[in-house]
Every structure is written in C-alpha cells, then in structure tokens.
Design a protein around this motif. Structure first.
Motif, PDB file in Angstrom:
ATOM      1  N   GLU A   1       2.871 -13.882  -2.166  1.00 26.04           N
ATOM      2  CA  GLU A   1       1.619 -13.038  -1.675  1.00 26.04           C
ATOM      3  C   GLU A   1       0.881 -12.795  -2.948  1.00 26.04           C
ATOM      4  O   GLU A   1      -0.328 -12.783  -2.431  1.00 26.04           O
TER       5      GLU A   1
ATOM      6  N   ARG B   1       4.215  -6.650   7.041  1.00 27.27           N
ATOM      7  CA  ARG B   1       5.026  -6.936   6.181  1.00 27.27           C
ATOM      8  C   ARG B   1       5.735  -6.038   4.692  1.00 27.27           C
ATOM      9  O   ARG B   1       6.305  -5.967   4.222  1.00 27.27           O
TER      10      ARG B   1
ATOM     11  N   ARG C   1       0.206  -8.947   7.470  1.00 31.97           N
ATOM     12  CA  ARG C   1       0.230  -8.709   6.145  1.00 31.97           C
ATOM     13  C   ARG C   1       0.703  -7.279   5.714  1.00 31.97           C
ATOM     14  O   ARG C   1       1.706  -6.948   5.169  1.00 31.97           O
TER      15      ARG C   1
ATOM     16  N   ASP D   1      -4.283 -11.567  10.870  1.00 35.55           N
ATOM     17  CA  ASP D   1      -3.374 -11.939   9.754  1.00 35.55           C
ATOM     18  C   ASP D   1      -3.313 -10.830   8.854  1.00 35.55           C
ATOM     19  O   ASP D   1      -2.324 -10.566   8.027  1.00 35.55           O
ATOM     20  N   GLU D   2      -4.369  -9.961   8.607  1.00 35.78           N
ATOM     21  CA  GLU D   2      -4.342  -8.778   7.764  1.00 35.78           C
ATOM     22  C   GLU D   2      -3.383  -7.894   8.187  1.00 35.78           C
ATOM     23  O   GLU D   2      -2.488  -7.159   7.414  1.00 35.78           O
TER      24      GLU D   2
END
Length: 316
Positions: free
Chosen positions: A200, A178, A175, A171-172
C-alpha cells in the motif's frame, strides 16, 4: 532545602564567631590577628563539616527530586533505591515508589480500555463505510452506467468523468476502511497484513522493502494488532513528515519473542518533541509489555524498534 539549612547554620556560626571576637568574652582584647585566624580556620572547618553532613543526609532527597522531575509513565520501571540516613527519608522514597507502581498500573488499565474502545470504534466506522457508503456509491456507479448508455454523445463523456470520480472515491473509502480495520490481519495473519501494508505505501510513492522471518513464534491477537498498528503508524509518520525515499521494515524472532524494526533515510527527528503518534505507539507497547525505542540510526533517518519479549502478550 540543602542551601536553606546550610545558610541558616552558617549564619549562626558566623554570628557566634563575630560575637567571640568582638564581645567581652573574646580571648584577647584587642583582637589578636593570630587568634582571629585560628577562629576563622575553625569556622571554615565547621562549615565544611556541616555542609558534608547535610549533603550526605539530604542526598537521597535530591535524587528523589530528580526522579520526580524526570518520571514518565510511558517509560515505566524507573525506581529509586530506598536508601538514606534516617527512616523518614527511606519511608518517603518507598512511598514514592509505591505511588509510581499504582500510577503505572492505573494508566496501563485505562490505556487498555481506551485503546480497546478505539479499536471497536474503528471497526464500527469501517463497517459503516463498507456497508453503507460503499454500497451507496456502488449503486450510484451502476445508475451512472445506465444513464450513460442512453445519454447523447456530448453528455455521455461528462457522465463518464463523473463515473471515474465516483469510482476513485469508492476506492479511497475502501482504502480508509482497510486501514481502520485490517481484515487481512484477522484472516491471513500478521505477515500477510504487513506485506499488504508494504504494498500500500509503495503504491503511494514510498519505496518500502519488507523482510520477514520464517521462524516467528506464535503470537497472540493482541500482540499481532500492536505490531501492525506500530508498523502502520511508523510508515504513516515517515510518509507525512520524514521526506524519506526508502524504508526498511523487518520482523524477526528475537530470543523467545519478536522484534519489529522500521528504518527510513529521511531527515530524522531532530529536536522535535514526540507527537501523539509516537505516544500512541508507546501506550500500545506498554499493553503487551514490549520495549519501544524511537531515535536516529547510523547515517540519516529514523529507526523505530519494538521488541516483544513475550509473544503470548502476557504482562507480569
């Protein structure tokens, strides 16, 4: 230069006066007090006239010196009027203004190339994070699940913890990818990308409120990217340094262009010099001919305001 010329002329006049008083060509011998006073007054008048003439003549050079000392290529447009007594002084000021024009144009071109290369490198890194590391971690998660299903009960719980750690890492990475490459900006536009940015940072503990106008003009891709990066950098600086609890982010029409405004209730800038983040925002603003202002606003905290007069992103 003023004081050198003035002191030189003053020394000459003082020596001439002393020679007139004490030399054989003195008006009276011995020196008469009245004549000495008259000569002293004359000397003072000559020095005053000399100083006034020098001040007028060297005034443009003094202004040029101040301009040279305060010129900042990240704040373009500061020019000195080509005025003064004497063609050489005017030519010097004109040459300096021409040099500033050239330096600002060269800096804008080099900054555009550097930022374009930076965006390309961000795109490449984000792609590699997503396609290579992301897929590898996804495969690791699937393998851990298979192992956990066949593992003994005491070991299964430890594998579940490793799965959770791996999932958080995935997930990191997503992120970070993105943030390096805002795909939502390319796919859904600036307003949606800014809303995602607000979500976010709110999820990370900073209360951000976004307000977006419904009558925004059509923006070029370059302008949208600059607006997004300035908002991203501002929120990042606020989260890291401002100790703020609330942030207001707004994007509205301003004349024929748009205005992006980010306000926080943190501790403010104080006397700290501008860091690389703010300098980067100024360079991006110059690329689209926008005006960036960073400073305190009413109350406490900091305000970042970016005004884009030309939404098409064209520079004069």
């Amino acid at each position: 230069m003023f004081w050198r010329i003035f002191l030189l002329n003053a020394a000459v006049l003082v020596i001439a006066t002393v020679a007139l008083l004490l030399g054989p060509v003195t008006v009276s011998t011995p020196v008469v007090i009245r004549e000495a006073l008259i000569l002293g007054v004359g000397l003072a008048a000559m020095l005053a006239a000399n100083a006034a003439l020098l001040r007028i003549g060297l005034g443009p050079l003094a202004r040029l010196t101040r301009t040279m000392a305060t010129t900042d290529l990240l704040r373009p447009g500061n020019r000195l009027p080509a005025t003064g007594h004497g063609r050489q002084v005017r030519d010097l000021i004109t040459t300096f203004n021409t040099m500033l024009d050239r330096l600002e144009a060269e800096r804008a071109t080099s900054a555009a190339r550097a930022l374009s290369a930076q965006e390309g490198e961000r795109h490449r890194i984000a792609q590699e994070l997503h396609d290579e590391i992301g897929q590898t971690l996804t495969a690791v998660l699937l393998e851990l699940k298979r192992v956990a299903d066949h593992a003994p009960s005491p070991v299964r719980e430890e594998i579940r913890q490793v799965q959770e750690t791996t999932r958080n890492s995935l997930d990191e990475i997503r992120r970070i990818a993105r943030r390096l490459r805002p795909g939502v900006l390319e796919e859904l536009g600036l307003t949606s990308a800014l809303r995602a940015l607000v979500t976010e940072f709110t999820a990370s503990g900073l209360a951000v409120r976004g307000r977006f106008g419904t009558d925004l003009p059509e923006l070029s891709r370059e302008v949208e990217l600059v607006l997004y990066r300035v908002a991203q950098e501002s929120l990042t600086n606020t989260a890291r340094h401002a100790r703020a609890g609330h942030v207001d982010l707004s994007l509205h029409r301003h004349g024929q262009g748009v205005e992006l405004r980010i306000r926080d209730d943190g501790r403010g800038l104080g006397r700290a010099p501008e860091g690389a983040g703010i300098r980067g925002m100024r360079e991006r603003a110059l690329l689209i001919g926008a005006d960036l202002a960073v400073g305190p606003h009413s109350g406490t905290g900091t305000e970042v305001r970016l005004r884009v007069p030309d939404p098409a992103g064209k520079r004069d």
